[in-house]
Design an enzyme around this catalytic site. Structure first.
Site, short mmCIF file in Angstrom:
data_model
loop_
_atom_site.label_atom_id
_atom_site.label_comp_id
_atom_site.label_asym_id
_atom_site.label_seq_id
_atom_site.Cartn_x
_atom_site.Cartn_y
_atom_site.Cartn_z
N ARG A 117 13.85 9.44 10.62
CA ARG A 117 14.53 8.83 9.48
C ARG A 117 13.67 8.80 8.22
O ARG A 117 14.11 8.31 7.17
CB ARG A 117 15.00 7.43 9.83
CG ARG A 117 13.93 6.39 10.07
CD ARG A 117 14.58 5.02 10.25
NE ARG A 117 13.59 3.97 10.44
CZ ARG A 117 13.27 3.44 11.62
NH1 ARG A 117 13.86 3.89 12.72
NH2 ARG A 117 12.38 2.47 11.70
N ARG A 131 13.00 -2.99 -8.32
CA ARG A 131 11.56 -2.69 -8.42
C ARG A 131 11.21 -2.46 -9.88
O ARG A 131 11.99 -1.88 -10.64
CB ARG A 131 11.20 -1.45 -7.60
CG ARG A 131 11.43 -1.59 -6.11
CD ARG A 131 10.54 -2.64 -5.46
NE ARG A 131 9.13 -2.35 -5.63
CZ ARG A 131 8.42 -1.58 -4.80
NH1 ARG A 131 9.00 -1.01 -3.76
NH2 ARG A 131 7.14 -1.40 -5.01
N LYS A 175 4.35 5.36 4.87
CA LYS A 175 3.70 4.06 4.88
C LYS A 175 3.59 3.48 6.28
O LYS A 175 3.37 2.27 6.45
CB LYS A 175 4.48 3.10 3.96
CG LYS A 175 4.52 3.58 2.51
CD LYS A 175 5.28 2.62 1.63
CE LYS A 175 5.34 3.12 0.19
NZ LYS A 175 6.01 2.17 -0.72
N ASN A 231 5.39 2.61 -5.98
CA ASN A 231 5.72 2.38 -7.38
C ASN A 231 4.73 3.02 -8.34
O ASN A 231 5.10 3.49 -9.42
CB ASN A 231 5.79 0.87 -7.63
CG ASN A 231 6.83 0.53 -8.68
OD1 ASN A 231 7.41 1.40 -9.30
ND2 ASN A 231 7.07 -0.75 -8.87
N PRO A 283 0.82 -1.21 0.00
CA PRO A 283 0.00 0.00 0.00
C PRO A 283 0.86 1.26 0.00
O PRO A 283 1.91 1.32 0.63
CB PRO A 283 -0.80 -0.12 1.30
CG PRO A 283 -0.77 -1.57 1.64
CD PRO A 283 0.53 -2.08 1.14
N GLU A 284 0.39 2.27 -0.73
CA GLU A 284 1.11 3.54 -0.76
C GLU A 284 0.54 4.47 0.32
O GLU A 284 -0.43 4.14 1.00
CB GLU A 284 1.04 4.14 -2.15
CG GLU A 284 1.59 3.18 -3.19
CD GLU A 284 2.11 3.82 -4.47
OE1 GLU A 284 2.44 5.02 -4.46
OE2 GLU A 284 2.20 3.11 -5.48
#
Length: 270
Positions: free
Chosen positions: A126, A259, A52, A167, A2-3
């Site tokens: 981070r 990817r 995320k 992506n 999931p984005e």
């Protein structure tokens, strides 16, 4: 995976259903039993997303951190809940500040753990700026991109540079701005970055509002089928070899940092 918009949508839903009320938390599977015991019976103060990552903040100061990864899902329902089915890592039941009882069950996440405040601070420190957060600083991402020789297609997926972009948004926003995914970050102009960021903010907000991605502009959306039934229509994502919606050239496919990468060599030259 999931984005970011999916996690923000979940955070909003959990805030509305459980926020401000006592929540009963358990781990039918058992793998989160110790963590559940630390927060069960406490008030859920705030649910929020950063990229995320989903965070449930409790009045004890603890936070439950969830990263769905490739296979994690939440199942939402009105209460009361029946017996758990399958490997339920975490179950939450509560009323928030209303009368309706709600429940949610988490299965298959990459991470589900209780964090202390310093650990939450370390996690968010981070991560790069999140286009969906009001406190996001796009200049921080721009500074890292401007110093980098890595391809912009890789930088957009680096969660330490920008949090929440996956992506699909990577492929589609680069196409929408005619930028090759292989262009080194330091060759992206300030104006191009400003336009990319503004577009991500708008597109991801639409994803939160509608619960689905909408990335094809109206003038290019002629009702062609999605790459998979029930998925959004896209310009290039998972359309390798198919004609570009704008110029008709075949959509290209390669891998970048392991990817899948999709782009139109004619519309995104260089």
């Amino acid at each position: 995976m999931p984005e970011g918009h999916t996690l923000h949508r979940l955070a909003g839903l959990h805030q509305r259903r459980f926020g401000g009320g006592v929540v009963q938390v358990s781990s039918p599977q058992g793998r989160f039993a110790d963590g559940a015991a630390l927060v069960s019976g406490r008030v859920l103060v705030r649910a929020e997303a950063w990229g995320k990552h989903l965070l449930h903040h409790y009045d004890s100061g603890f936070a439950v951190h969830v990263h769905l990864g490739l296979y994690g899902t939440f199942t939402e329902s009105a209460g009361p809940l029946g017996d758990p089915v399958g490997q339920v890592r975490m179950r939450m039941i509560g009323r928030g500040q209303g009368e309706q009882l709600y429940g949610t069950e988490l299965r298959g996440p990459t991470a589900c753990a209780v964090l202390h405040p310093p650990e939450v601070a370390a996690l968010t420190a981070r991560l790069g700026p999140d286009p969906l957060r009001a406190d996001a600083d796009p200049d921080r991402a721009r500074a890292r991109i401007a110093r980098s020789t890595r391809p912009i297609g890789a930088l957009l997926m680096d969660q330490a540079v920008i949090a929440g972009v996956g992506n699909v948004y990577r492929a589609e926003v680069l196409f929408r701005h005619g930028i090759s995914p292989y262009r080194p970050g330091r060759y992206l102009t300030a104006a191009e970055w400003d336009a990319l960021w503004a577009d991500l903010v708008e597109l991801m907000a639409i994803g939160v509002e509608r619960g689905a991605m909408h990335v094809v502009r109206a003038e290019h959306d002629h009702g062609a089928p999605a790459y998979v039934a029930g998925k959004p229509r896209t310009y290039v994502y998972r359309r390798a070899g198919e004609p570009c919606r704008v110029c008709g050239s075949p959509v290209a496919h390669a891998t970048l940092d392991n990817r899948n990468l999709f782009w139109c060599p004619a519309c995104q030259p260089g």
